[in-house]
Design a protein around this motif. Structure first.
Motif, PDB file in Angstrom:
ATOM      1  N   LEU A 175      -0.993 -63.555   3.641  1.00 33.95           N
ATOM      2  CA  LEU A 175      -1.400 -64.146   2.151  1.00 33.95           C
ATOM      3  C   LEU A 175      -0.182 -63.435   1.172  1.00 33.95           C
ATOM      4  O   LEU A 175      -0.022 -64.480   0.522  1.00 33.95           O
ATOM      5  N   LEU A 176       0.048 -62.274   1.261  1.00 33.53           N
ATOM      6  CA  LEU A 176       0.960 -61.828   0.315  1.00 33.53           C
ATOM      7  C   LEU A 176       2.179 -62.695   0.149  1.00 33.53           C
ATOM      8  O   LEU A 176       2.866 -62.950   1.444  1.00 33.53           O
ATOM      9  N   PRO A 177       2.982 -63.085  -0.823  1.00 34.10           N
ATOM     10  CA  PRO A 177       4.329 -63.858  -0.839  1.00 34.10           C
ATOM     11  C   PRO A 177       5.399 -63.172  -0.295  1.00 34.10           C
ATOM     12  O   PRO A 177       5.175 -61.949  -0.573  1.00 34.10           O
ATOM     13  N   VAL A 178       6.230 -63.756   0.248  1.00 32.53           N
ATOM     14  CA  VAL A 178       7.443 -63.012   0.866  1.00 32.53           C
ATOM     15  C   VAL A 178       8.505 -62.814  -0.053  1.00 32.53           C
ATOM     16  O   VAL A 178       9.062 -61.783  -0.311  1.00 32.53           O
ATOM     17  N   VAL A 179       8.595 -63.996  -1.051  1.00 32.57           N
ATOM     18  CA  VAL A 179       9.804 -63.861  -1.797  1.00 32.57           C
ATOM     19  C   VAL A 179       9.522 -63.474  -3.263  1.00 32.57           C
ATOM     20  O   VAL A 179      10.473 -63.606  -4.141  1.00 32.57           O
ATOM     21  N   ALA A 180       8.493 -62.885  -3.541  1.00 32.48           N
ATOM     22  CA  ALA A 180       7.950 -62.508  -4.863  1.00 32.48           C
ATOM     23  C   ALA A 180       8.493 -60.999  -5.317  1.00 32.48           C
ATOM     24  O   ALA A 180       8.595 -60.861  -6.504  1.00 32.48           O
ATOM     25  N   GLY A 181       9.049 -60.241  -4.585  1.00 30.37           N
ATOM     26  CA  GLY A 181       9.373 -59.151  -4.639  1.00 30.37           C
ATOM     27  C   GLY A 181       8.909 -57.937  -3.920  1.00 30.37           C
ATOM     28  O   GLY A 181       7.865 -58.109  -3.554  1.00 30.37           O
ATOM     29  N   LEU A 182       9.196 -56.779  -3.679  1.00 27.81           N
ATOM     30  CA  LEU A 182       8.738 -55.586  -3.105  1.00 27.81           C
ATOM     31  C   LEU A 182       7.512 -55.198  -3.726  1.00 27.81           C
ATOM     32  O   LEU A 182       6.801 -54.675  -2.829  1.00 27.81           O
ATOM     33  N   ARG A 183       7.237 -55.020  -4.692  1.00 23.66           N
ATOM     34  CA  ARG A 183       6.255 -54.309  -5.583  1.00 23.66           C
ATOM     35  C   ARG A 183       5.057 -54.764  -4.878  1.00 23.66           C
ATOM     36  O   ARG A 183       3.931 -54.128  -4.522  1.00 23.66           O
ATOM     37  N   PHE A 184       4.905 -56.003  -4.781  1.00 24.39           N
ATOM     38  CA  PHE A 184       3.562 -56.775  -4.435  1.00 24.39           C
ATOM     39  C   PHE A 184       3.683 -57.198  -2.996  1.00 24.39           C
ATOM     40  O   PHE A 184       2.801 -58.177  -2.606  1.00 24.39           O
ATOM     41  N   ALA A 185       4.799 -56.884  -2.135  1.00 22.64           N
ATOM     42  CA  ALA A 185       4.811 -57.365  -0.796  1.00 22.64           C
ATOM     43  C   ALA A 185       3.817 -56.502   0.073  1.00 22.64           C
ATOM     44  O   ALA A 185       3.392 -55.511  -0.194  1.00 22.64           O
ATOM     45  N   ALA A 186       3.747 -56.974   1.392  1.00 18.88           N
ATOM     46  CA  ALA A 186       2.882 -56.445   2.316  1.00 18.88           C
ATOM     47  C   ALA A 186       3.699 -54.854   2.692  1.00 18.88           C
ATOM     48  O   ALA A 186       4.762 -54.794   2.773  1.00 18.88           O
ATOM     49  N   ASP A 187       2.847 -54.071   2.728  1.00 23.16           N
ATOM     50  CA  ASP A 187       3.086 -52.461   3.135  1.00 23.16           C
ATOM     51  C   ASP A 187       3.798 -52.530   4.453  1.00 23.16           C
ATOM     52  O   ASP A 187       3.347 -52.884   5.539  1.00 23.16           O
ATOM     53  N   VAL A 188       5.336 -51.862   4.544  1.00 21.76           N
ATOM     54  CA  VAL A 188       5.797 -51.569   5.759  1.00 21.76           C
ATOM     55  C   VAL A 188       5.024 -51.025   6.903  1.00 21.76           C
ATOM     56  O   VAL A 188       4.981 -51.532   7.852  1.00 21.76           O
ATOM     57  N   ARG A 189       4.467 -49.914   6.482  1.00 19.76           N
ATOM     58  CA  ARG A 189       3.901 -49.216   7.483  1.00 19.76           C
ATOM     59  C   ARG A 189       2.409 -49.912   7.948  1.00 19.76           C
ATOM     60  O   ARG A 189       2.342 -50.098   9.177  1.00 19.76           O
ATOM     61  N   ARG A 190       1.782 -50.733   6.895  1.00 20.05           N
ATOM     62  CA  ARG A 190       0.653 -51.425   7.571  1.00 20.05           C
ATOM     63  C   ARG A 190       1.124 -52.720   8.461  1.00 20.05           C
ATOM     64  O   ARG A 190       0.625 -52.890   9.362  1.00 20.05           O
ATOM     65  N   LEU A 191       2.187 -53.183   8.276  1.00 23.16           N
ATOM     66  CA  LEU A 191       2.973 -54.172   9.000  1.00 23.16           C
ATOM     67  C   LEU A 191       3.168 -53.614  10.382  1.00 23.16           C
ATOM     68  O   LEU A 191       2.913 -54.118  11.378  1.00 23.16           O
ATOM     69  N   ASP A 251      -2.097 -64.453 -10.389  1.00 24.44           N
ATOM     70  CA  ASP A 251      -2.523 -62.968 -10.628  1.00 24.44           C
ATOM     71  C   ASP A 251      -1.930 -62.088  -9.368  1.00 24.44           C
ATOM     72  O   ASP A 251      -2.983 -61.690  -8.990  1.00 24.44           O
ATOM     73  N   LEU A 252      -0.778 -61.890  -9.212  1.00 24.75           N
ATOM     74  CA  LEU A 252      -0.282 -61.321  -7.976  1.00 24.75           C
ATOM     75  C   LEU A 252      -0.684 -59.868  -7.912  1.00 24.75           C
ATOM     76  O   LEU A 252      -1.339 -59.272  -6.713  1.00 24.75           O
ATOM     77  N   PRO A 253      -0.801 -59.074  -9.140  1.00 26.00           N
ATOM     78  CA  PRO A 253      -1.081 -57.664  -8.917  1.00 26.00           C
ATOM     79  C   PRO A 253      -2.799 -57.472  -8.426  1.00 26.00           C
ATOM     80  O   PRO A 253      -3.451 -56.937  -7.723  1.00 26.00           O
ATOM     81  N   ALA A 254      -3.502 -58.570  -9.035  1.00 26.50           N
ATOM     82  CA  ALA A 254      -5.073 -58.408  -8.686  1.00 26.50           C
ATOM     83  C   ALA A 254      -4.995 -58.599  -7.283  1.00 26.50           C
ATOM     84  O   ALA A 254      -6.040 -58.201  -6.647  1.00 26.50           O
ATOM     85  N   ALA A 255      -4.273 -59.874  -6.664  1.00 20.73           N
ATOM     86  CA  ALA A 255      -4.383 -60.311  -5.404  1.00 20.73           C
ATOM     87  C   ALA A 255      -3.942 -59.041  -4.413  1.00 20.73           C
ATOM     88  O   ALA A 255      -4.577 -58.802  -3.599  1.00 20.73           O
ATOM     89  N   HIS A 256      -3.109 -58.497  -4.862  1.00 13.11           N
ATOM     90  CA  HIS A 256      -2.758 -57.342  -3.989  1.00 13.11           C
ATOM     91  C   HIS A 256      -3.648 -56.090  -3.932  1.00 13.11           C
ATOM     92  O   HIS A 256      -3.719 -55.675  -2.806  1.00 13.11           O
ATOM     93  N   ARG A 257      -4.217 -55.897  -5.034  1.00 15.35           N
ATOM     94  CA  ARG A 257      -5.341 -54.833  -5.334  1.00 15.35           C
ATOM     95  C   ARG A 257      -6.407 -55.201  -4.393  1.00 15.35           C
ATOM     96  O   ARG A 257      -6.969 -54.511  -3.543  1.00 15.35           O
ATOM     97  N   HIS A 258      -6.851 -56.444  -4.336  1.00 13.09           N
ATOM     98  CA  HIS A 258      -8.005 -57.057  -3.311  1.00 13.09           C
ATOM     99  C   HIS A 258      -7.785 -57.034  -2.080  1.00 13.09           C
ATOM    100  O   HIS A 258      -8.608 -56.671  -1.221  1.00 13.09           O
TER     101      HIS A 258
END
Length: 908
Positions: free
Chosen positions: A458-474, A431-438
């Motif tokens: 912890l967020l997956p790299v190759v699953a897509g931009l919508r649920f990737a780590a935020d560039v600003r936070r990185l 459940d990637l959306p839930a993981a991203h939210r938490h």
């Protein structure tokens, strides 16, 4: 329906025979709740009636125990003639006139004698009699005394008395009832059915032999209890279920109301201690030791032992060889649990958690009890739930682990940030959306940049931009980590850099910058830490797509990375899967499939690591010519991934597009278009629509879409991963633009030679040769392509080249090339390359070349020149040239004469 009751029925039949002969007998049918006592009583009545014995029935109930002589009245009143009923009323008076327990013992004995004398006269007048009493233990005291009196004085009467007795019921220990049981001439035991008996019952009720899994599930649910089994099957049939394997799982949800009602009545009639133990067992929901259960029921040892004996005699509890207590059949426990009020459930589950915790029971058991309560938790509960979540993960139960962690979040005093990170680490697999939210909730609670970097990682790299780590936070975390000393911060910074570079891969100059960064890492960057290898994987991907480094050095470094990072599910969340794309582009895939296989989980419910691995396996299979395997894997990804994992589906859809183009499969191409999501990159949208246009023979539209796809990719510096220019050259040739087609094909050859991957070079040379009209010009180029492809892992491309070489060549070499190409094609499942045409010089006398023969056959079948050119991947001008040559050889003037000429050609 009497199953496994032969001995009991024989005993009853013997008692009936004795009674008819004048030797009366008292028979007691004993058994636990739902064991089939009443069914045997009914069978006794049928046997007696069949032998000419008059049958009278009475059923005792707990509610009527205060009615003096109630059972006696039910038994004797039907035997009396209308004029003699007053005699029974005289003997059995109302309580006010004749108390049920008269203080005068002589008067009491006189009542018993008067009733027996009256009954004896009835038997003398009516003939043999069978008295059937159900649930003797609940008979009123006066009736029980008379039955006990009768039992000792009926040996010379033509009378049969059959009474059922519920084992374990508190009333069954009444002194009069026990006296009757001891006096009885015969005792028949009603027992649960065996597993074989359950199968026989199911066969009889369902009209078909049940599946073994279904029969086993029924036995496990009911414990062989006839009452529970009959109620379960009635409910099952009412729901339209059949005794097949797939229906076994649905039995758990069935709660037969008749069985529930009988169980409820039985337990209500039991002492408080018996009910307390039954409820405690139901709350625990699993087998356990007697000591734990006694503590949960709040009983001391003597009281607990007595209650447990009662439950065993009732047939509700069993104690197998391992000494653990459990209900006899899962359904009994479920039905008891259903009787608990919400308040009782909450109290018992919380108390169970405390008892299990004090007794050092496994954390999973404690956790399950905590999940079932909303009561104020103990201080230790959050830690126990986290430990239980870890154990559930170790047992491959991520959803259960998530439940534990979600419950722990509600506990006051728990470290919310840590729990949210743990929860996201579990949820990201399914459940990637839930993981991203938490995770983003956790980041707001964290102050340590190393901790924040771990969470972002912890967020997956190759699953897509919508649920990737935020560039600003990185970027923010990378800056903060510079001020934190120690190796942990350095490792975290490398991982954050890897993710940031991948997310910014579309920035102009990303490939050149990656090459510079790779040089900064030194001569052996893959030999350092795991975090640095994640960075190296991204850098290799960026320099590969941009063609910014030699192929040989990229392959060497990519293999070093995989050798030091064994495949696993956790690796699929990192940047390491990008090395698969790199090695596929480099045509160096040995060992990659096994690396991916190590990350695959169960196929029935694939998690994110499994889908990433499947997408990689689809790419590997496609790149090595195994299109059937590639198609199965890619379609499985597409079916399971969903819109939250567009990065994974992009790889799968790219593979399916290549297969659809190769096989000219419009249905597969339509599937790609239908599965496009808003988040998919523009190049993929153009690829999917171009593939559909190609399979529908719309060559102009296909060429336009593919040109746009190439433009979109090269906008971001991607020049290697998707070589579409060769296909564009063929489409341009098919649309009468030969000069542009040749220019594009030649440019693709130069580009492939610059990169150096054997599959890319061989494919580009084969397409270049296809566009050459003269066989003598095409054959040398095709030979060079075949020699190059001999070093490639792409068996299908080699097969395609050899077949074309065999068709356009002449002599023995051509036959050998054609044979080898068809053999390779068959191994790849490419049936469209294993045609029947032979090279010139074969049985048709050498009149037509192999290519001419294929062109003529297609023309005879009604294909237009443009269709033939597209199918054979040649120019329209080349088709016209082959047809003109064929007309001349066959001695005809045009297309209308081809069919007749070919029949004569083959016959000659």
């Amino acid at each position: 329906m009497m199953i496994e009751r032969a001995d009991q029925l024989a005993a009853i039949a013997g008692a009936v025979a004795e009674a008819r002969a004048g030797a009366g007998e008292f028979v007691v049918v004993r058994g636990g709740l739902g064991a089939g006592r009443s069914a045997l009583l009914h069978a006794a009545g049928e046997e007696a009636a069949a032998r000419g014995v008059r049958v009278v029935r009475a059923a005792a109930t707990p509610l009527e125990r205060g009615v003096a002589h109630g059972v006696v009245w039910l038994l004797l009143e039907p035997l009396l003639e209308a004029g003699r009923r007053g005699e029974l009323l005289t003997a059995v008076r109302a309580d006010s006139e004749f108390p049920a327990d008269p203080p005068d013992a002589r008067r009491a004995h006189l009542v018993l004698h008067e009733l027996l004398e009256l009954f004896t006269e009835m038997v003398r007048d009516t003939g043999p009699v069978a008295l059937l009493v159900d649930d003797l233990q609940w008979a009123d005291a006066a009736s029980a005394r008379w039955l006990a009196y009768l039992a000792k004085r009926m040996s010379r009467l033509r009378v049969l008395v059959v009474a059922t007795l519920l084992e374990g019921d508190d009333s069954a220990d009444d002194i009069v009832v026990k006296d009757i049981a001891r006096t009885a001439a015969r005792t028949v035991h009603a027992t649960p059915l065996s597993a074989a008996g359950v199968r026989a019952y199911l066969t009889a009720r369902c009209g078909a032999e049940p599946a073994a899994e279904f029969a086993d599930a029924c036995y496990a649910r009911t414990g062989g209890s006839p009452m529970l089994l009959d109620a379960l099957v009635n409910t099952m049939l009412g729901h339209g279920l059949r005794p097949v394997a797939s229906a076994a799982a649905e039995l758990t949800a069935l709660r037969p109301s008749p069985a529930a009602a009988r169980l409820t009545r039985c337990l209500r009639a039991q002492p408080d201690d018996v009910r307390a133990v039954a409820k405690a067992m139901a709350a625990l929901g699993e087998e356990t030791e007697a000591g734990v259960l006694a503590e949960l029921a709040e009983l001391d040892s003597p009281d607990f032992d007595a209650a447990l004996r009662a439950l065993r005699r009732l047939g509700l509890v069993e104690t197998p060889a391992d000494g653990l207590l459990r209900f006899t059949g899962e359904m009994a426990g479920d039905l008891v649990a259903d009787q608990l009020s919400a308040e009782e459930q909450d109290r018992l589950h919380l108390r169970a958690a405390n008892v299990l915790y004090r007794n050092g029971r496994p954390v999973e058991q404690i956790g399950r009890q905590l999940l079932a309560t909303v009561a104020e938790p103990e201080p230790w509960a959050a830690d126990v739930l986290r430990t239980a979540a870890s154990a559930a993960l170790a047992n491959s139960s991520p959803r259960t682990a998530a439940q534990y962690l979600q419950h722990a979040l509600a506990h006051p005093g728990a470290d919310r940030a840590e729990l949210l990170v743990d929860l996201a680490a579990v949820e990201r697999g399914y459940d990637l959306p839930a993981a991203h939210r938490h995770l983003h909730q956790a980041l707001g609670l964290m102050r340590d940049p190393v901790d924040r970097a771990f969470a972002l990682g912890l967020l997956p790299v190759v699953a897509g931009l919508r649920f990737a780590a935020d560039v600003r936070r990185l970027r923010q975390v990378i800056v903060e980590l510079r001020d934190v000393p120690g190796p942990a911060a350095a490792e975290a910074a490398l991982r954050m850099e890897a993710r940031l570079r991948y997310l910014e891969r579309g920035v102009p100059g990303a490939g050149a910058a990656a090459a510079d960064r790779l040089a900064e890492l030194g001569p052996a960057p893959a030999q350092e830490s795991s975090a640095q290898r994640e960075l190296v994987a991204v850098l290799l991907y960026l320099v590969t797509v941009a063609g910014a480094a030699p192929r040989e050095s990229i392959v060497d470094l990519a293999r070093q990375v995989l050798e030091r990072e064994p495949g696993s599910p956790d690796q699929m969340y990192t940047t390491l899967p990008l090395t698969v794309l790199v090695l596929a582009a480099a045509d160096s895939l040995d060992g990659v499939d096994s690396w991916l296989a190590a990350a695959c989980g169960p196929a029935a419910d694939p998690d994110l690591p499994t889908l990433v691995a499947w997408a990689g396996q689809a790419l590997v299979a496609s790149a090595t010519g195994l299109l059937g395997v590639a198609r199965d894997r890619a379609q499985a990804v597409l079916a399971s991934a969903g819109p939250s994992r567009v990065g994974i589906t992009m790889t799968a859809m790219r593979v399916l597009a290549e297969i659809a183009m190769e096989q000219r499969d419009p249905a597969l191409a339509r599937l790609l278009v239908d599965n496009l999501e808003v988040d998919h990159d523009p190049w993929l949208r153009s690829l999917a629509h171009g593939t559909l246009a190609l399979t529908e023979a719309n060559h102009t539209a296909a060429a336009e879409y593919f040109l746009d796809c190439v433009h979109q990719l090269e906008r971001f510096g991607n020049r290697v991963l998707l070589p579409l220019r060769g296909q564009i050259a063929l489409l341009l040739a098919a649309t009468d633009d030969p000069k542009r087609a040749e220019a594009v094909a030649q440019g693709e050859v130069e580009r492939a030679l610059s990169w150096g991957a054997p599959s890319s070079v061989g494919r580009a040379l084969r397409i270049r040769a296809t566009l050459l009209d003269r066989d003598e010009d095409a054959v040398p180029v095709l030979r060079e392509a075949a020699e190059t492809l001999a070093r490639s892992g792409d068996r299908l491309e080699l097969a395609r080249t050899l077949v074309l070489l065999g068709e356009r060549g002449t002599g023995p070499d051509a036959r050998e090339w054609l044979s080898e190409g068809r053999s390779l094609a068959a191994g790849c499942g490419a049936s469209w390359l294993t045609g029947s045409a032979e090279p010139s010089g074969q049985a048709d006398g050498g009149l037509l070349t192999a290519t001419e023969q294929r062109v003529v056959e297609l023309a005879v079948s009604g294909r237009r020149n443009r269709d033939i050119a597209e199918l054979l991947e040649v120019t329209v001008r080349a088709v016209e040239k082959h047809l003109t040559s064929s007309y001349r050889k066959l001695g005809i003037t045009g297309r209308a004469q081809l069919a007749a000429a070919m029949r004569g050609h083959r016959a000659g």
